[in-house]
Design a protein around this motif. Structure first.
Motif, short mmCIF file in Angstrom:
data_model
loop_
_atom_site.label_atom_id
_atom_site.label_comp_id
_atom_site.label_asym_id
_atom_site.label_seq_id
_atom_site.Cartn_x
_atom_site.Cartn_y
_atom_site.Cartn_z
N SER A 185 0.64 -1.96 0.17
CA SER A 185 0.07 0.13 -0.08
C SER A 185 0.96 1.21 -0.12
CB SER A 185 -0.97 0.57 1.13
OG SER A 185 -1.97 -1.14 0.94
N PHE A 186 1.84 1.17 0.52
CA PHE A 186 3.20 2.28 0.54
C PHE A 186 3.34 2.94 -0.85
CE2 PHE A 186 5.03 0.60 4.37
CZ PHE A 186 4.01 1.53 5.65
N THR A 187 3.03 2.09 -1.40
CA THR A 187 3.32 2.62 -3.38
C THR A 187 2.28 2.49 -4.06
OG1 THR A 187 4.35 -0.22 -3.86
CG2 THR A 187 5.75 1.36 -2.78
N PHE A 188 1.20 1.60 -3.65
CA PHE A 188 0.19 2.30 -4.80
C PHE A 188 -0.92 2.85 -4.75
CE2 PHE A 188 -0.86 -3.36 -4.19
CZ PHE A 188 -0.33 -3.04 -5.04
N GLY A 189 -0.32 4.20 -3.49
CA GLY A 189 -1.01 5.24 -3.33
C GLY A 189 -0.72 6.07 -4.89
N PRO A 190 0.75 6.75 -4.43
CA PRO A 190 1.04 7.02 -5.69
C PRO A 190 1.11 6.74 -7.12
CG PRO A 190 2.66 6.56 -3.84
CD PRO A 190 1.59 6.42 -3.62
N MET A 191 0.94 5.76 -7.25
CA MET A 191 1.51 4.80 -8.84
C MET A 191 -0.51 5.19 -9.02
SD MET A 191 3.39 1.25 -7.19
CE MET A 191 3.31 0.66 -9.48
N GLY A 236 -2.89 7.26 -8.07
CA GLY A 236 -2.93 8.43 -8.71
C GLY A 236 -2.14 8.94 -10.19
N LEU A 237 -0.99 8.16 -10.19
CA LEU A 237 -0.42 8.50 -12.26
C LEU A 237 -1.54 7.85 -13.00
CD1 LEU A 237 1.73 9.39 -13.49
CD2 LEU A 237 2.90 7.17 -13.12
N PHE A 238 -1.87 6.65 -12.56
CA PHE A 238 -2.67 6.05 -13.94
C PHE A 238 -3.57 7.03 -13.54
CE2 PHE A 238 0.31 2.84 -13.34
CZ PHE A 238 -0.32 2.37 -14.78
N PHE A 239 -5.04 7.76 -12.61
CA PHE A 239 -5.81 8.13 -12.80
C PHE A 239 -5.60 9.76 -13.34
CE2 PHE A 239 -8.08 6.75 -8.44
CZ PHE A 239 -8.48 5.85 -9.19
N PHE A 281 -4.21 7.64 1.35
CA PHE A 281 -3.19 9.27 2.33
C PHE A 281 -2.48 9.21 1.31
CE2 PHE A 281 -5.18 8.61 5.92
CZ PHE A 281 -5.66 10.58 6.14
N GLY A 282 -1.73 8.20 -0.08
CA GLY A 282 -0.57 8.06 -0.55
C GLY A 282 -1.56 8.79 -1.69
N ILE A 283 -2.25 8.29 -2.50
CA ILE A 283 -3.19 9.05 -3.24
C ILE A 283 -3.52 10.61 -3.12
CG2 ILE A 283 -5.07 9.74 -4.76
CD1 ILE A 283 -5.59 6.47 -4.65
N ILE A 284 -3.31 11.03 -2.25
CA ILE A 284 -3.50 12.75 -1.58
C ILE A 284 -2.34 13.30 -1.83
CG2 ILE A 284 -4.33 14.07 -0.11
CD1 ILE A 284 -6.43 12.17 0.91
N PHE A 285 -1.29 12.55 -0.99
CA PHE A 285 -0.25 13.03 -0.99
C PHE A 285 0.80 13.39 -2.24
CE2 PHE A 285 0.43 11.80 3.56
CZ PHE A 285 0.63 12.60 4.13
N PHE A 286 0.49 12.67 -2.80
CA PHE A 286 0.72 12.71 -4.71
C PHE A 286 -0.06 13.53 -5.19
CE2 PHE A 286 -0.26 11.85 -9.49
CZ PHE A 286 1.18 11.91 -9.67
N TYR A 287 -0.89 13.93 -5.19
CA TYR A 287 -1.68 15.11 -5.54
C TYR A 287 -1.17 16.39 -4.49
CZ TYR A 287 -4.67 12.26 -8.73
OH TYR A 287 -4.89 11.04 -9.61
N ILE A 288 -1.15 16.21 -3.83
CA ILE A 288 -0.92 17.31 -3.24
C ILE A 288 0.55 18.63 -4.09
CG2 ILE A 288 0.34 18.61 -0.93
CD1 ILE A 288 -1.80 16.85 0.02
#
Length: 499
Positions: A417-423, A425-428, A474-481
């Motif tokens: 899950s640590f890496t799935f969030g930013p990844m 976010g990028l795919f979206f 939270f990983g997705i949120i941090f990526f977009y921030i």
């Protein structure tokens, strides 16, 4: 303990059959790298469906899931319901994009949209995460084997026996993976699926038969309800931030885990890319979700019955099923159960080796499967390299899990899950904004958001310890921030960053 020479022959027979499947494909259907890694993209969906389930069902599932219901109840099924929803999203939203081009890895799709540097970064994240996460999964396999062999090797510690076990599993799996290629992996996965399901069904039968000798089914069911052991849905919470099994956290967290593992992670996505059409890929995905739900019901039911079998005995949940296997399974069948544990580990390990090798050659070294840049010899050498690396990764939990308070299954999910969030976010971003908001698509900004999004997620989780089902959001949120920070603040201060 009922381990005899009969069990030894059962295990040897299992290994022999698996290796036979691998070796009969060592030349047949592995003449090119496309055959070696993707079976010529000509696999039927039922085989891929079984391979997906076997691949994601590691020894963590077989051994640790019963421990979850032994410790608490059936709440984990809420996450599994999310798994099915996440697979449906991948099947109808992400999957069609992969079949529009001749992609060998999902990160090639990323490279087309965001550039080679982003493709390499995504692949690197995948490589590191897979090596660490599957090291934990492989380690769990050594637990019952070490307990079993301890009686025959009293001069060796459980750690030493566990390491020897991991070495043997890695060698055996590497042989059919390196020589047989992707098709042999899919076929052995399918065989291994039936082996570990048969082992689970027999264990379920044996435990229930023991309990029902002194307890009626109705009485056992009533106890489960009164003790809240059969509870599935959790709508009450004291701290939403800390409750992984509050329904919304569990369901949406499970959906995001499934989107990450089946949509943006190369290991499972590689199976889908090997299907003949996107429609067959979709059938394999959604069908695998239904099978996963059924097998989680089976393994959680085993843990539920083990709770009443051992009553108030103080046992470590992650090791309770291993204890039962070694003390109660009769000779001959014990060999089958041990083979089932090995099957769950080897199916995951073989798939990991193959997908790591493909992503490394295609995404990092920038070679092409479709054009024939990669020869079979290089493919096999890469597979051998990652086999060795995964073995050393599996040694790390020996020095960690003894002091780790969470279940090993949750640990494995958290690492991913640590890496799935930013990844994700990028795919979206690639799916929904590639034609609308070009300002967010510069490679430097994406790399900045990926790196700091991942670091921030890890720091955030370490300090505040949220529920593991909330790590991906939270990983997705941090990526977009960080994506917004790069283009709004840093760009206004120094335009050279984008030159």
């Amino acid at each position: 303990m009922n381990f005899t020479i009969i069990d030894v022959f059962v295990i040897i027979g299992y290994f022999g059959f698996v290796l036979y499947i691998g070796f009969i494909y060592r030349t047949k259907n592995t003449s090119t790298s496309k055959d070696f890694f993707l079976a010529g993209k000509n696999m039927s969906w039922p085989w891929i469906m079984l391979s997906i389930v076997a691949t994601e069902t590691s020894s963590l599932t077989f051994l640790s899931v019963p421990g979850m219901s032994f410790k608490s109840n059936f709440a984990f099924l809420q996450i599994v319901f999310g798994y099915i929803a996440g697979r449906a999203f991948v099947g109808y939203v992400i999957l069609p994009m992969y079949f529009k081009g001749e992609y060998s890895t999902v990160y090639e799709w990323v490279g087309i949209r965001f550039g080679k540097s982003v493709q390499k970064a995504m692949s690197s994240i995948f490589l590191i995460t897979r090596v660490l996460g599957d090291g934990v999964r492989l380690y769990v396999t050594s637990i019952p084997i070490a307990l079993l062999l301890k009686a025959f090797l009293p001069d060796f510690s459980e750690h030493s026996i566990g390491i020897m076990t991991l070495l043997l599993i890695t060698i055996a799996t590497s042989l059919y993976t390196v020589f047989g290629g992707f098709k042999s992996i899919v076929l052995t996965d399918s065989f291994q699926f039936f082996v570990y399901i048969a082992g689970g069904v027999f264990a379920f039968y044996l435990i229930s038969n023991s309990l029902l000798n002194s307890e009626t089914f109705t009485g056992l069911f009533s106890k489960g309800i009164s003790d809240s052991k059969l509870k599935i849905f959790h709508f009450d919470y004291e701290n939403l931030f800390k409750e992984p099994y509050f329904f919304l956290n569990a369901f949406f967290g499970g959906a995001l885990i499934s989107i990450g593992s089946h949509g943006v992670d190369q290991m499972i996505a590689q199976r889908i890319l090997a299907c003949k059409t996107k429609e067959e890929g979709r059938l394999a995905l959604i069908g695998s979700g239904i099978l996963v739900l059924l097998q989680f019901v089976l393994f959680l039911s085993i843990g539920f019955m083990l709770f009443y079998f051992y009553k108030n005995t103080d046992l470590i949940p992650d090791k309770v099923f291993s204890k039962y296997i070694l003390e109660n399974i009769p000779t001959g069948i014990l060999g089958l159960i041990i083979s089932a544990i090995l099957a769950s580990a080897m199916s995951t390990l073989s798939s990991t080796i193959n997908s790591l090798s493909l992503s490394f050659l295609v995404d990092i070294k920038s070679t092409s499967v479709e054009s024939g840049d990669i020869n079979v010899k290089d493919s096999r050498l890469a597979s051998l390299f990652w086999s060795v690396l995964l073995f050393f990764s599996s040694l790390f939990p020996f020095y960690l899990s003894g002091n780790y308070q969470e279940g090993l299954l949750e640990l494995g999910l958290k690492i991913a899950s640590f890496t799935f969030g930013p990844m994700i976010g990028l795919f979206f971003l690639g799916v929904y904004f590639s034609k609308r908001t070009k300002v967010f698509l510069h490679p430097k900004g994406i790399l900045f958001a990926l790196f700091f999004g991942l670091i921030s997620t890890m720091v955030f989780v370490h300090i505040w310890k949220p529920a593991f089902t909330l790590v991906i959001p939270f990983g997705i949120i941090f990526f977009y921030i960080y994506l917004i920070v790069f283009f709004v603040i840093l760009r206004s201060r120094n335009r050279k960053l984008l030159s």
